[in-house]
Scaffold this active site. Sequence first.
Site, short mmCIF file in Angstrom:
data_model
loop_
_atom_site.label_atom_id
_atom_site.label_comp_id
_atom_site.label_asym_id
_atom_site.label_seq_id
_atom_site.Cartn_x
_atom_site.Cartn_y
_atom_site.Cartn_z
N GLU A 45 0.84 -1.19 0.00
CA GLU A 45 0.00 0.00 0.00
C GLU A 45 0.88 1.26 0.00
O GLU A 45 1.86 1.34 0.74
CB GLU A 45 -0.86 -0.04 1.28
CG GLU A 45 -1.91 1.03 1.34
CD GLU A 45 -2.88 0.77 2.50
OE1 GLU A 45 -2.61 -0.11 3.33
OE2 GLU A 45 -3.91 1.47 2.56
N LYS A 114 -9.11 3.20 -2.68
CA LYS A 114 -9.52 2.38 -1.54
C LYS A 114 -10.93 2.78 -1.11
O LYS A 114 -11.29 3.95 -1.13
CB LYS A 114 -8.52 2.64 -0.40
CG LYS A 114 -8.64 1.70 0.76
CD LYS A 114 -7.40 1.85 1.66
CE LYS A 114 -7.53 1.01 2.92
NZ LYS A 114 -6.29 1.03 3.71
N CYS A 175 -6.06 -2.93 1.97
CA CYS A 175 -5.95 -3.55 3.28
C CYS A 175 -7.15 -3.52 4.21
O CYS A 175 -7.70 -4.54 4.54
CB CYS A 175 -4.68 -3.05 3.90
SG CYS A 175 -4.74 -1.95 5.20
N SER A 319 21.24 -0.09 34.79
CA SER A 319 21.05 0.15 36.22
C SER A 319 21.28 -1.11 37.04
O SER A 319 21.31 -1.06 38.25
CB SER A 319 19.62 0.63 36.46
OG SER A 319 18.73 -0.43 36.20
C1 LIG Z 1 -5.53 -7.32 3.35
O1 LIG Z 1 -4.63 -6.42 3.85
C2 LIG Z 1 -4.83 -6.03 5.16
C3 LIG Z 1 -3.80 -5.06 5.52
O2 LIG Z 1 -2.86 -5.61 6.29
C4 LIG Z 1 -4.71 -7.15 6.06
O3 LIG Z 1 -4.85 -6.75 7.38
C5 LIG Z 1 -5.74 -8.10 5.69
O4 LIG Z 1 -5.61 -9.21 6.51
C6 LIG Z 1 -5.55 -8.48 4.26
N1 LIG Z 1 -6.56 -9.33 3.90
C7 LIG Z 1 -6.28 -10.39 3.27
C8 LIG Z 1 -7.37 -11.32 2.98
O5 LIG Z 1 -5.16 -10.59 2.92
#
Ligand SMILES: *[C@@H]1O[C@H](CO)[C@@H](O)[C@H](O)[C@H]1NC(C)=O
Length: 674
Positions: A45, A114, A175, A319
């Site tokens: 990203e 997004k 994401c 310490s």
């Molecule tokens: C897509 O990306 C997000 C960002 O990290 C992640 O948290 C999420 O698990 C991802 N989803 C998949 C299915 O990969």
Amino acid sequence: MGHLMILATCSLNQWALDFEGNLERILESIRVAKQRGATLRVGPELEITGYGCFDHFLEGDTYLHSWEMLGKILEFEEAKDMLLDIGMPVSHKNVKYNCRVIIHNCKILLIRPKMFLANDGNYREMRYFTAWSPARYVEDYYLPRIIRNITGQTVVPIGDAVVSTIDTCIGVELCEELFTPNSPHISMGLDGVEIITNSSGSHHELRKLYRRIDLIKEATLKSGGVYLYSNQQGCDGDRLYYDGCALIAINGQIIAQGSQFSLKDVEVITATIDIEDVRSHRGMSSRGIQAVNANSYHPCWLWDYLRRSKTSGYFLPLSGGVDSCATAVIVHSMCRLVVEAASNGDTQVIMDMRKIIGEKEDSDYIPTDPKEFANRIFHTCYMGTVNSSKETRERAKKLANNIGCYHIDMNMDSIVSSVCTVFNLVTNKAPRFRIDGGTDAENLALQNVQARLRMVLSYLFAQLLPWVRNKTGSLLVLGSSNVDECADINPIGAISKNDLRKFIDYAKNEFGIPILDEFLKATPTAELEPFTHEYIQSDENRFHLMNHVSYNPVPVKLISENQQLQADMGMTYDELSIFGKLRKIERCGPFSMFSKLVHEWGRELRPEEIASKVKRFFYYYSINRHKMTTLTPSYHAEAYSPDDNRFDLRPFLYNTTWSWQFKKIDALSHNMEK
Ligand SMILES: *[C@@H]1O[C@H](CO)[C@@H](O)[C@H](O)[C@H]1NC(C)=O
Ligand SMILES: *[C@@H]1O[C@H](CO)[C@@H](O)[C@H](O)[C@H]1NC(C)=O
Ligand SMILES: *[C@@H]1O[C@H](CO)[C@@H](O)[C@H](O)[C@H]1NC(C)=O
Ligand SMILES: *[C@@H]1O[C@H](CO)[C@@H](O)[C@H](O)[C@H]1NC(C)=O
Ligand SMILES: *[C@@H]1O[C@H](CO)[C@@H](O)[C@H](O)[C@H]1NC(C)=O
């Protein structure tokens, strides 16, 4: 006959606003993907700008330079015949979006903004970007002139759409969208999308990886298809550590996975898949699911921070206590990582390492021993007084010996007494410790003067030790709670005391440092007050509550207000950690915290006792809150960090009586007692 495709995804160690460095890493990942025969390459990203630009995302320059870099990617010879999914911010009709730009053979196929922005905890995407809506809506985007000249296009689609190629159909999921119940991949799957790309700027937090992997498996199991996950890697100039871990999944199975913690700047993983039956054929670098290795992320963060800050190493006041010990062990484990990477021939690590220790680039120095390497970059110092105990002094020395750092053992009595002399000259008064008959205020002032002078000395040594050793540069001062009030960074600032002790125990065996046992067994003490046969100042007396309200960096001035109360606090670290989590993660005010705990603790404690603990917690929390406004930056690894400005946005000047809230608790507790 199956239809084989090679797909690539990657983790990149990007850095906010380092456009040229970021471009170089993107191109390198494309090069590697190409070498392995990939026809699709997905990146993290906002990879062009780096994820952590914060308010720089509000600047026009950031968008201009992003297009300039995209131009170079479009023109990149080795990008030919490969579908690229690139992350960058795009401004459309003066609204800013967090986008994927899909390109192929010097043409832009789609700009995909997004649709669900991450906006809690550490994430503020809504401060910079607008979420695209509605679903399946597409508009024309007029390309900037520099891009028109390169691609020959004027208008490209921007919006929620998918890309069809001769072979397959590709959908984009950014994401946060994964984490939302109505993720786009569900409707996309029904639409004939076979490959879903998910690009992310997801930071490491303990135990978060499991959830991510579950989500990915679930997503591909439900709708079938291929999932490519890409993530930012490294600290990106901030308190977070983005934990890479790129992966490829098919039909609910992870078939290739990169490392979660790695010193590599560019890590590309590829897999050959059979798109016809959407089944895994083989994973080129399948390493299985990595356990969340609780001991790699701090060292990785420290290394990334060190090389990015271009300093010559670390300086840490030792310490003889658990906190600075844990910090030292983390640096030790960083040294082990670097030695390992260097001996595996990681050229980036070798180059960074030589820069840090001041060797020439053509030097052939390769560290082979973590202790020897530690001696070059890691400096520790015991700053005692005549009243320090032999035990803490010896423990510090032995630890330093065991991990090989450059250690100084000194006394600072003369400085303490000079400061007191100045005070005496001006006021004609001489403060005394309590055991010498002084008041609380005198006693406190004498303790604080030591703690604060340690800070001054630390910075002096950090600046000049390389010079003393005929080297160049200066060192970063590491903080570790009790020892000093102020430092450059505090690696353990967000770790609870219990986790710290567990970590030391782990390191004792894993790294073979038996001396660590002595730290675990020792009575914690700040030794700021002289001790007698009857009285040893212990952290449990002194810092007890504070430590937990603030999770470590404990400004020494806190002691004052509450000395008596602290003596009978009667709360364990475990309890305090529960309060902290309830307050931050579960968003409990005093009343709901009490209501919850009555259920959980009701069997062991009377409502009145629970009420009094909760009230004390909030009292101390509110009188200490202002300290959190100036916390030394620390690596953020827990969902309950108290870091004020970034993470835990709350006031710092409270009316500490909580009069209405406590009345409500009392009324409920009273009822229950009856
Ligand atoms: C897509 O990306 C997000 C960002 O990290 C992640 O948290 C999420 O698990 C991802 N989803 C998949 C299915 O990969
Ligand atoms: C871009 O501009 C340069 C000169 O400014 C020109 O030589 C080149 O042909 C142009 N390219 C395209 C694709 O229009
Ligand atoms: C050490 O202890 C003595 C005895 O209480 C005290 O007078 C002296 O000030 C202490 N020195 C320091 C530096 O704390
Ligand atoms: C630093 O250099 C000086 C002069 O070259 C030399 O005398 C001294 O021993 C060196 N010190 C260290 C710690 O290497
Ligand atoms: C805090 O609130 C209580 C109850 O309203 C009030 O009596 C007290 O004066 C307040 N304290 C301060 C410092 O304003």
